[in-house]
Motif scaffolding. Structure first.
Motif, PDB file in Angstrom:
ATOM      1  N   UNK A   5       0.866  -1.168   0.000  1.00  0.00           N
ATOM      2  CA  UNK A   5       0.000   0.000   0.000  1.00  0.00           C
ATOM      3  C   UNK A   5       0.905   1.221   0.000  1.00  0.00           C
ATOM      4  N   UNK A   6       0.655   2.183  -0.861  1.00  0.00           N
ATOM      5  CA  UNK A   6       1.534   3.338  -0.995  1.00  0.00           C
ATOM      6  C   UNK A   6       1.307   4.401   0.078  1.00  0.00           C
ATOM      7  N   UNK A  13      -1.888   7.105   3.836  1.00  0.00           N
ATOM      8  CA  UNK A  13      -2.171   6.352   2.632  1.00  0.00           C
ATOM      9  C   UNK A  13      -2.564   7.334   1.535  1.00  0.00           C
ATOM     10  N   UNK A  14      -1.978   7.177   0.360  1.00  0.00           N
ATOM     11  CA  UNK A  14      -2.336   8.062  -0.747  1.00  0.00           C
ATOM     12  C   UNK A  14      -3.814   7.924  -1.060  1.00  0.00           C
ATOM     13  N   UNK A  15      -4.472   9.015  -1.472  1.00  0.00           N
ATOM     14  CA  UNK A  15      -5.890   8.947  -1.813  1.00  0.00           C
ATOM     15  C   UNK A  15      -6.151   7.902  -2.894  1.00  0.00           C
ATOM     16  N   UNK A  16      -7.244   7.227  -2.767  1.00  0.00           N
ATOM     17  CA  UNK A  16      -7.622   6.227  -3.755  1.00  0.00           C
ATOM     18  C   UNK A  16      -8.484   5.158  -3.125  1.00  0.00           C
ATOM     19  N   UNK A  17      -8.875   4.213  -3.927  1.00  0.00           N
ATOM     20  CA  UNK A  17      -9.647   3.071  -3.443  1.00  0.00           C
ATOM     21  C   UNK A  17      -8.771   1.839  -3.597  1.00  0.00           C
ATOM     22  N   UNK A  18      -8.599   1.124  -2.513  1.00  0.00           N
ATOM     23  CA  UNK A  18      -7.761  -0.064  -2.479  1.00  0.00           C
ATOM     24  C   UNK A  18      -8.631  -1.246  -2.068  1.00  0.00           C
TER      25      UNK A  18
END
Length: 66
Positions: A5-6, A13-18
């Protein structure tokens, strides 16, 4: 499988959907007793949501920082 996970250098945690399995989420974010206790409650809630037909859950905020 290693879980990548970045995170920023500040631990965010970088914005986004994981998309993660429960096992991966527990492994990555259940890093101490307090978090594991919270995750037990979350698992109970997720079980009820799944029984009600929920297919996805989004978790954010301070819980997904390191």
């Amino acid at each position: 499988m290693s879980l990548f996970l970045p995170f920023t250098k500040d631990g965010y945690l970088y914005p986004g959907i994981y998309y993660l399995s429960w096992a991966d989420f527990l492994s990555r974010f259940g890093t101490n007793y307090q978090r594991r206790t919270l995750l037990e409650g979350l698992y109970s809630a997720l079980t009820l949501l799944a029984q009600a037909g929920c297919k996805e859950v989004y978790i954010g905020g301070s819980f997904v920082t390191v």
